[in-house]
Design a protein around this motif. Structure first.
Motif, PDB file in Angstrom:
ATOM      1  N   ASP A 163       0.874  -1.171   0.000  1.00 48.72           N
ATOM      2  CA  ASP A 163       0.000   0.000   0.000  1.00 48.72           C
ATOM      3  C   ASP A 163       0.913   1.224   0.000  1.00 48.72           C
ATOM      4  OD1 ASP A 163      -2.180   1.651   0.101  1.00 48.72           O
ATOM      5  OD2 ASP A 163      -3.096   0.704   1.867  1.00 48.72           O
ATOM      6  N   TRP A 164       0.344   2.421  -0.159  1.00 51.19           N
ATOM      7  CA  TRP A 164       1.130   3.649  -0.167  1.00 51.19           C
ATOM      8  C   TRP A 164       0.417   4.724   0.640  1.00 51.19           C
ATOM      9  CZ3 TRP A 164       5.902   4.310  -2.542  1.00 51.19           C
ATOM     10  CH2 TRP A 164       6.322   3.268  -3.377  1.00 51.19           C
ATOM     11  N   LYS A 165       1.208   5.559   1.297  1.00 45.37           N
ATOM     12  CA  LYS A 165       0.678   6.759   1.926  1.00 45.37           C
ATOM     13  C   LYS A 165       1.758   7.829   1.951  1.00 45.37           C
ATOM     14  CE  LYS A 165      -1.657   8.779   5.884  1.00 45.37           C
ATOM     15  NZ  LYS A 165      -2.206   8.597   7.250  1.00 45.37           N
ATOM     16  N   ASP A 166       1.428   9.002   1.408  1.00 47.33           N
ATOM     17  CA  ASP A 166       2.359  10.146   1.392  1.00 47.33           C
ATOM     18  C   ASP A 166       3.725   9.750   0.847  1.00 47.33           C
ATOM     19  OD1 ASP A 166       0.364  11.708   2.525  1.00 47.33           O
ATOM     20  OD2 ASP A 166       1.027  11.283   4.568  1.00 47.33           O
ATOM     21  N   ASP A 167       3.728   9.021  -0.268  1.00 47.81           N
ATOM     22  CA  ASP A 167       4.955   8.589  -0.956  1.00 47.81           C
ATOM     23  C   ASP A 167       5.750   7.545  -0.186  1.00 47.81           C
ATOM     24  OD1 ASP A 167       4.474  10.382  -3.099  1.00 47.81           O
ATOM     25  OD2 ASP A 167       5.407  12.022  -1.956  1.00 47.81           O
ATOM     26  N   VAL A 168       5.196   6.999   0.885  1.00 49.84           N
ATOM     27  CA  VAL A 168       5.866   5.953   1.660  1.00 49.84           C
ATOM     28  C   VAL A 168       5.238   4.605   1.304  1.00 49.84           C
ATOM     29  CG1 VAL A 168       6.373   5.051   3.957  1.00 49.84           C
ATOM     30  CG2 VAL A 168       6.398   7.529   3.555  1.00 49.84           C
ATOM     31  N   GLN A 169       6.078   3.661   0.910  1.00 46.65           N
ATOM     32  CA  GLN A 169       5.588   2.320   0.593  1.00 46.65           C
ATOM     33  C   GLN A 169       5.321   1.550   1.879  1.00 46.65           C
ATOM     34  OE1 GLN A 169       8.277  -0.092  -1.700  1.00 46.65           O
ATOM     35  NE2 GLN A 169       6.732  -1.639  -2.179  1.00 46.65           N
ATOM     36  N   ILE A 170       4.161   0.922   1.941  1.00 49.16           N
ATOM     37  CA  ILE A 170       3.782   0.120   3.105  1.00 49.16           C
ATOM     38  C   ILE A 170       3.725  -1.336   2.662  1.00 49.16           C
ATOM     39  CG2 ILE A 170       2.011  -0.319   4.844  1.00 49.16           C
ATOM     40  CD1 ILE A 170       1.103   2.604   4.411  1.00 49.16           C
ATOM     41  N   SER A 171       4.707  -2.120   3.083  1.00 52.72           N
ATOM     42  CA  SER A 171       4.755  -3.526   2.671  1.00 52.72           C
ATOM     43  C   SER A 171       4.923  -4.467   3.860  1.00 52.72           C
ATOM     44  CB  SER A 171       5.900  -3.741   1.671  1.00 52.72           C
ATOM     45  OG  SER A 171       7.139  -3.349   2.233  1.00 52.72           O
ATOM     46  N   ASP A 172       4.762  -3.925   5.065  1.00 54.29           N
ATOM     47  CA  ASP A 172       4.800  -4.786   6.254  1.00 54.29           C
ATOM     48  C   ASP A 172       3.844  -4.240   7.308  1.00 54.29           C
ATOM     49  OD1 ASP A 172       6.220  -2.825   7.898  1.00 54.29           O
ATOM     50  OD2 ASP A 172       8.013  -3.353   6.768  1.00 54.29           O
ATOM     51  N   GLU A 173       3.559  -5.062   8.302  1.00 55.78           N
ATOM     52  CA  GLU A 173       2.590  -4.700   9.333  1.00 55.78           C
ATOM     53  C   GLU A 173       3.095  -3.575  10.237  1.00 55.78           C
ATOM     54  OE1 GLU A 173      -0.466  -5.590   9.687  1.00 55.78           O
ATOM     55  OE2 GLU A 173      -0.523  -7.119   8.105  1.00 55.78           O
ATOM     56  N   LEU A 174       4.402  -3.396  10.310  1.00 57.52           N
ATOM     57  CA  LEU A 174       4.956  -2.339  11.148  1.00 57.52           C
ATOM     58  C   LEU A 174       4.651  -0.967  10.568  1.00 57.52           C
ATOM     59  CD1 LEU A 174       6.600  -1.418  13.570  1.00 57.52           C
ATOM     60  CD2 LEU A 174       8.688  -1.783  12.220  1.00 57.52           C
ATOM     61  N   ARG A 175       4.964  -0.760   9.289  1.00 55.47           N
ATOM     62  CA  ARG A 175       4.663   0.530   8.665  1.00 55.47           C
ATOM     63  C   ARG A 175       3.153   0.754   8.551  1.00 55.47           C
ATOM     64  NH1 ARG A 175       8.025  -0.185   3.537  1.00 55.47           N
ATOM     65  NH2 ARG A 175       8.515  -2.201   4.458  1.00 55.47           N
TER      66      ARG A 175
END
Length: 298
Positions: A163-175
């Protein structure tokens, strides 16, 4: 008549009363005398001098490799300053405004600019300072990540669909926990927890810079968070409880000129930040700055 008998009579009494009023006018609620200040009165300013301090996190080659990997090595800086007189909590806004107006600060406080580092070189017209909590004194604060399965027993980070938010890639449960309010684990940390300085340090490193290679294992994030926290805050042992207590005050800050915010940057991003940590015992100020973007390679 009784009070006039104590103070005296006539003109002498009026003078005494006026002087008493002037004295009381400059006593704050805690009974601390404050000196009256006049517009342009330079004697009341806090004055600052840059210190040559070796932050332990900046001298660790393993940590430097991680900063490069996370895209933060060339866009992050820690600096230290001393100040000249006692700091009272009610003076926070004045203190920080004086800091961003001091000639020794504006000629040495570094920002990313034009492909390199340069002094901020602008005196603030106004500042903001949001207080950040420093109640946490143990890394056990993060144990809930493992107990809830965000971190596995082998210290690996649980993956998830991208997933993505504010140009940050989210690919784990921590982020996902850090950024997405609809995450199943978002409520593991309350709003008060998220305002803890140690949580903010951890989050900033986990999210990294614009060109970031994320870690699969939690340990580097823990180690560097702990080291930066120790670099930026001071603790004492409470004589009664024998527990550690943070004495530093930490603030997230911005500085503005006549038109807009210029520090830490005129471009806003959650990973563009600046914090000031004030140590009232040593009379030291520590700054931690990062700018989201491509950075530089110096």
């Amino acid at each position: 008549a009784e009070y006039m008998g104590i103070l005296g009579t006539g003109v002498q009494s009026v003078v005494v009363i006026i002087k008493l009023f002037q004295y009381l006018k400059f006593i704050d609620g805690a009974g601390v005398q404050r000196r009256p200040t006049m517009e342009g009165d330079q004697s009341q300013l806090f004055r600052f001098h840059e210190l040559s301090r070796d932050f332990s996190v900046a001298n660790n080659n393993e940590f430097k490799d991680h900063f490069k990997k996370w895209g933060m090595m060339s866009s992050m800086k820690l600096q230290a300053y001393s100040y000249d007189r006692m700091f009272q909590p009610y003076e926070v806004k004045t203190f920080i405004k004086d800091f961003f107006r001091d000639p020794n600060v504006i000629s040495t406080l570094q920002v990313v600019s034009g492909g390199g580092w340069s002094p901020v070189a602008t005196a603030a017209v106004d500042v903001t300072c949001d207080e950040i909590s420093t109640c946490v004194t143990s890394m056990e604060f993060f144990d809930r990540l493992e107990s809830e399965g965000v971190i596995r027993a082998d210290n690996s980070i649980q993956k998830c669909f991208d997933d993505w938010k504010d140009d940050v890639q989210i690919s784990d449960e921590l982020r996902k926990l850090l950024l997405l309010e609809d995450s199943d684990n978002y409520t593991l940390f309350s709003s008060e927890d998220r305002n803890e300085f140690i949580f903010r340090i951890f989050q900033h490193f986990v999210l990294g810079g614009a060109c970031c290679q994320y870690e699969d294992n939690i340990i580097p994030y823990y180690n560097i968070t702990k080291s930066v926290y120790k670099d930026l805050v001071s603790v004492v042992k409470d004589s009664e409880t024998q527990k550690l207590r943070v004495v530093s005050q930490v603030f997230k800050v911005t500085a503005s000129d006549e038109t807009s915010v210029y520090f830490p940057s005129w471009k806003q991003h959650d990973q563009t930040f600046a914090y000031i940590s004030i140590d009232p015992f040593k009379r030291h100020v520590y700054t931690w700055y990062h700018q989201w973007g491509k950075g530089i390679w110096a």
